[in-house]
Design a protein around this motif. Structure first.
Motif: not given
Length: 216
Positions: A5, A7, A34, A62, A65, A69
């Motif tokens: 993921s 970010h 993201i 941050r 995110a 996730s």
């Protein structure tokens, strides 16, 4: 669930599209991106790999995110930097049993012209837009110092016994320009580095580090 993921938090659109496009061009396909709008209207970019969030504060965004996730790995990205297509592939190949890996960069100016190539520090914190880190329960960016949560997380992981490693391979471009945090708020960032790392340095008003001599 994607394996990585990525970010990306942004509060300006100036370099954003180039940063986003560089992530979407990765040759490692198993990822999501993201985008977190930090006190700004969301960026209008529709893509099947992209999710949009909004928040206030760089490192609170941050952490948002991270909370939103559930991937095995997290790849932070700064909105003014560029990731080369091999970034994720290289990081997955190298992470091994490390909690955090970082890489080298090329520094470019605000127009994209090359300034220099630099390897990641051997023992210090990594260039944030090159990092791949494992999702570890209980670990997120500390927010005590608003401009240095990545430094705080890096040293927190190391103090807790988690392995970190930096490699010299270049996987992206770090953009140098007057508006970036490391230029506009350098002294504040260096004070946070000293606080988080415990390094024996004083910080000048211009953000330079001065080693403190031992007494006795």
């Amino acid at each position: 669930m994607p394996r990585i993921s990525c970010h990306l938090v942004y509060n300006s659109y100036r370099f954003l599209r180039e940063a986003v496009d560089s992530i979407l061009a990765q040759n490692f396909a198993d990822f999501e991106l993201i985008l977190v709008a930090e006190s700004i209207a969301p960026f209008d970019y529709d893509h099947p790999k992209i999710r949009h969030l909004s928040g206030v504060g760089l490192f609170p965004c941050r952490n948002l995110a991270i909370d939103q996730s559930d991937s095995e790995f997290i790849a932070p990205m700064d909105a003014d930097d560029i990731s080369y297509p091999n970034r994720f592939t290289k990081a997955i190949d190298r992470i091994g049993n490390n909690a955090w890996v970082g890489f080298g960069v090329q520094e470019v100016n605000e127009f994209g012209s090359l300034i220099r190539r630099i390897a990641a520090p051997r023992d210090g914190c990594s260039y944030h837009s090159t990092v791949l880190m494992r999702r570890i329960a209980g670990y997120k960016y500390p927010t005590k110092y608003p401009v240095a949560g990545d430094v705080g997380l890096f040293f927190e992981l190391r103090r807790s016994g988690h392995k970190t490693c930096n490699f010299g391979d270049v996987v992206g471009a770090r953009r140098i320009h007057p508006g970036q945090i490391s230029q506009a708020r350098r002294a504040e960032q260096m004070r946070a580095f000293v606080a988080y790392s415990g390094a024996p340095f004083a910080v000048t008003t211009s953000g330079e580090l001065i080693k403190i001599a031992k007494r006795g």
